[in-house]
Enzyme design. Sequence first.
Site, short mmCIF file in Angstrom:
data_model
loop_
_atom_site.label_atom_id
_atom_site.label_comp_id
_atom_site.label_asym_id
_atom_site.label_seq_id
_atom_site.Cartn_x
_atom_site.Cartn_y
_atom_site.Cartn_z
N ASN A 92 -7.46 -3.55 -5.84
CA ASN A 92 -8.27 -3.03 -4.73
C ASN A 92 -7.49 -1.91 -4.05
O ASN A 92 -6.26 -1.89 -4.09
CB ASN A 92 -8.54 -4.15 -3.72
CG ASN A 92 -9.42 -3.68 -2.57
OD1 ASN A 92 -10.40 -2.94 -2.77
ND2 ASN A 92 -9.10 -4.10 -1.36
N HIS A 119 -7.03 -0.14 -0.28
CA HIS A 119 -7.29 -0.43 1.14
C HIS A 119 -6.69 0.70 1.98
O HIS A 119 -5.55 1.11 1.75
CB HIS A 119 -6.65 -1.77 1.51
CG HIS A 119 -6.89 -2.15 2.93
ND1 HIS A 119 -8.11 -2.62 3.38
CD2 HIS A 119 -6.08 -2.09 4.02
CE1 HIS A 119 -8.02 -2.84 4.69
NE2 HIS A 119 -6.80 -2.53 5.09
N SER A 126 -3.12 1.68 0.36
CA SER A 126 -2.38 0.81 -0.55
C SER A 126 -3.29 0.34 -1.69
O SER A 126 -4.44 0.01 -1.45
CB SER A 126 -1.90 -0.46 0.19
OG SER A 126 -1.20 -0.13 1.38
N ASP A 167 -6.97 -8.69 1.61
CA ASP A 167 -6.04 -7.55 1.60
C ASP A 167 -4.58 -8.01 1.60
O ASP A 167 -3.70 -7.30 2.09
CB ASP A 167 -6.30 -6.61 2.79
CG ASP A 167 -7.73 -6.07 2.81
OD1 ASP A 167 -8.27 -5.78 1.73
OD2 ASP A 167 -8.31 -5.96 3.91
#
Length: 217
Positions: free
Chosen positions: A106, A108, A135, A144
């Site tokens: 992912n 973020h 990140s 996260d």
Amino acid sequence: MKKLVVLISGRGSNLLALLNAIEAGSLHAEIVAVISNRSEAPGLEFARSRHIPSIVVPSKNRSRADFEAELSAAIEQYSPDWIILAGFMRILGSDTVDRFEGRMFNIHPSLLPKYTGLNTHERVLAAGDQEHGASVHIVTAELDGGPVIGQVKVSVFPDDTVETLSQRVLAQEHTLYVQTMEMCVQENISMKQNCCYVDGKAVSLPLLTLDNRAIET
Ligand code: GRF
């Protein structure tokens, strides 16, 4: 060639950056499908125009269990090596996260572990921070909270607004996601239980840190 399934919910600018990098030969991977939880996500068009399968798995008006079962089946149909979350605005439950353990990435918009969750740019400005960034991390059951693989830093300037700051970060997200994924391809990265391995040997994280605080755009 690593096979990627990309999950989106909206605009899809990170998806576009990955597609452009693949087309330019700077990311050695193949996007085999794009899945959105919203049928109206503009980013789906980037897949359609390239004849990449684009699938909608609606998340609205149904249980999380139903949604995630259909999503997991849709992902598995393409047997991807990695699943790339790019502006995918759903929190995934531990069943799904466990099923794809160490294979879901992912991006973020913050310097994790700072500012998990939403409205990161607002919160950075409110705190008076002088640096911000983005990140790329592995998805775990903690929001996260997974291991950070790549990070980019940008400056926060005194006259920044949410708009100017978010644009500066977003431009760097595109570079960061491409470079991080290419590094993972080249280094033969694998993840297990919050540890990162290169060719089977444990390595420390983050693997990639870009410092673009001098760039004012
Ligand atoms: C990006 O800021 C990303 O970091 C966050 O959601 C936004 C998605 O933008 N997770 P886009 O859909 O890739 O343009």
